[in-house]
Scaffold this motif. Structure first.
Motif, PDB file in Angstrom:
ATOM      1  N   TYR A 157       0.829  -1.214   0.000  1.00 57.90           N
ATOM      2  CA  TYR A 157       0.000   0.000   0.000  1.00 57.90           C
ATOM      3  C   TYR A 157       0.861   1.261   0.000  1.00 57.90           C
ATOM      4  O   TYR A 157       0.625   2.191  -0.787  1.00 57.90           O
ATOM      5  CB  TYR A 157      -0.919  -0.028   1.223  1.00 57.90           C
ATOM      6  CG  TYR A 157      -1.678   1.253   1.470  1.00 57.90           C
ATOM      7  CD1 TYR A 157      -2.814   1.559   0.727  1.00 57.90           C
ATOM      8  CD2 TYR A 157      -1.263   2.157   2.451  1.00 57.90           C
ATOM      9  CE1 TYR A 157      -3.519   2.733   0.957  1.00 57.90           C
ATOM     10  CE2 TYR A 157      -1.964   3.326   2.682  1.00 57.90           C
ATOM     11  CZ  TYR A 157      -3.085   3.613   1.933  1.00 57.90           C
ATOM     12  OH  TYR A 157      -3.773   4.784   2.155  1.00 57.90           O
ATOM     13  N   MET A 172      -3.492  -2.826  -5.415  1.00 56.99           N
ATOM     14  CA  MET A 172      -3.775  -3.541  -4.171  1.00 56.99           C
ATOM     15  C   MET A 172      -4.636  -4.776  -4.427  1.00 56.99           C
ATOM     16  O   MET A 172      -4.442  -5.831  -3.814  1.00 56.99           O
ATOM     17  CB  MET A 172      -4.477  -2.608  -3.177  1.00 56.99           C
ATOM     18  CG  MET A 172      -3.572  -1.559  -2.551  1.00 56.99           C
ATOM     19  SD  MET A 172      -2.260  -2.283  -1.551  1.00 56.99           S
ATOM     20  CE  MET A 172      -3.223  -2.995  -0.232  1.00 56.99           C
ATOM     21  N   LEU A 325      -7.622  -0.376   4.023  1.00 59.25           N
ATOM     22  CA  LEU A 325      -6.579   0.509   3.514  1.00 59.25           C
ATOM     23  C   LEU A 325      -7.143   1.513   2.510  1.00 59.25           C
ATOM     24  O   LEU A 325      -6.674   2.653   2.428  1.00 59.25           O
ATOM     25  CB  LEU A 325      -5.462  -0.316   2.868  1.00 59.25           C
ATOM     26  CG  LEU A 325      -4.663  -1.213   3.818  1.00 59.25           C
ATOM     27  CD1 LEU A 325      -3.623  -2.027   3.043  1.00 59.25           C
ATOM     28  CD2 LEU A 325      -3.976  -0.380   4.902  1.00 59.25           C
TER      29      LEU A 325
END
Length: 392
Positions: A157, A172, A325
């Motif tokens: 990330y 991702m 995230l």
């Protein structure tokens, strides 16, 4: 519109759909098990909620040039878990229709607009931060079960955000899928495209289903979805009238109910994914993310059987990490805006803590109580400051 399309907006729309399917859809599976629903009926449910969210999201995003993300009522779905199997599926469908009609009339009355407009900006931002906080924690809770994979995702990330912020979400997803196959033994070889075959469900109205499901469904949809959803859009600078949108979603919810689809509402958790700068630096072009969010929902509805199969194969912890995230930027921006108003920092903090607590009082979720307490404290602080000035 074609000129506004960018890969980052497409990926944002996809991520929002993935988050919806990986989180709230799990509640649907739980409700289905409670009602002893067979796979064919479950596929019909997924078809209905996906088509409802897809059509409404595309139409509203185009009309208002705003990333209006819609979804099914997650808190409403949670109600089903407590009511099945005593409540029949036919009664549930009747309750869906009743709730949709009530929401439609609430929309055209215009009362909801007045409520949203009186919420202070710092309180609204704090509420959004509180909503997203626990969801963001899921990315780090995975450290207990899969520490090495979680660290790998975190490192990825940071690297992806540094190299290319615009495509970081897409990278991702690729990284998560690769790690799932390599280290979690995920097997996608049996995955196949299965076109959904919707099942018609004849409604059966009863007083019991109306009082136990329809009315609570209206309350949790307004307080747990519409209120935070519109507030989140307002926080990102999108000022839109709630009356036509609520009315439209009420109408959309009626036909999908006959195939098992619960009320279609404004999304809260996934809205920041498409409304933030991660979707596109230009806020005037983020509506494309809302359109593609709807497109991916339509594809999910058409291939509902495949969606059910895919998300029983893709590791839940990897999806949780990606979703958590993906929301970090929105959480940071919300907290920054909430704390920017230093004169009312107590109101913002109380709103954030109440919302993040996850409490439920009288069947109404923490987002509602957070904004109520925060607004009251904000008004009290404003009054005390005025009184202090007059006494000098």
């Amino acid at each position: 519109m074609i000129k506004d399309i960018h890969l980052s907006t497409i990926i944002a729309g996809l991520i929002a759909v993935l988050v919806s399917y990986s989180g709230p859809l799990a509640i649907f599976f739980q409700a289905a098990r409670s009602a002893d629903i067979d796979p064919q009926m479950m596929t019909s449910w997924v078809f209905a909620i996906s088509i409802g969210a897809g059509i409404s999201g595309i139409v509203l995003s185009i009309v208002y040039r705003t990333p209006i993300i819609t979804a099914w009522s997650a808190p409403g779905t949670a109600l089903l878990v407590t009511l099945f199997p005593q409540l029949s599926l036919n009664e549930a469908v009747a309750a869906y229709i009743t709730a949709a009609i009530i929401i439609f009339f609430i929309g055209i009355s215009g009362l909801f607009d007045k409520i949203v407009n009186i919420i202070p900006a710092s309180v609204a931002a704090a509420m959004m931060a509180g909503i997203l906080f626990n969801f963001g924690l899921s990315a780090f809770e995975a450290l207990t079960s899969t520490p090495l994979l979680t660290i790998a995702m975190l490192v990825g990330y940071v690297i992806f955000k540094t190299i290319t912020n615009r495509y970081s979400l897409m990278l991702m997803v690729v990284l998560g899928g690769t790690l799932s196959v390599l280290f979690l033994d995920s097997d996608f070889t049996h995955f196949s495209l299965q076109i959904a075959s919707p099942t018609w469900i004849t409604p059966q109205w009863t007083w019991s289903s109306t009082l136990s499901l329809a009315l609570p469904l209206v309350i949790v949809s307004l307080t747990g979805q519409f209120l935070p959803g519109f507030t989140i859009l307002k926080t990102f600078g999108y000022q839109i009238a709630t009356r036509p949108i609520i009315s439209f979603l009420g109408l959309v919810s009626i036909p999908i109910a006959f195939f098992g689809g619960i009320t279609t509402v404004i999304a809260a958790i996934t809205a920041p994914i498409c409304a933030s700068s991660d979707a596109h630096p230009d806020e005037n072009k983020r509506y494309i993310a809302g359109i593609f969010n709807g497109v991916f929902y339509l594809l999910g509805g058409i291939f509902a059987g495949s969606i059910v199969l895919f998300f029983t194969t893709f590791p839940a912890q990897i999806i949780a990490i990606i979703a958590g995230l993906a929301l970090l930027g929105a959480i940071f921006n919300s907290l920054s805006l909430a704390l920017k108003d230093t004169a009312n920092i107590d109101a913002a903090t109380i709103t954030f803590m109440t919302t993040a607590s996850g409490i439920e009082i009288l069947g109404i979720g923490s987002a509602f109580w957070g904004v109520i307490l925060g607004t009251w404290i904000y008004a009290l602080l404003t009054l005390l400051r005025r009184m202090k000035k007059t006494t000098k």
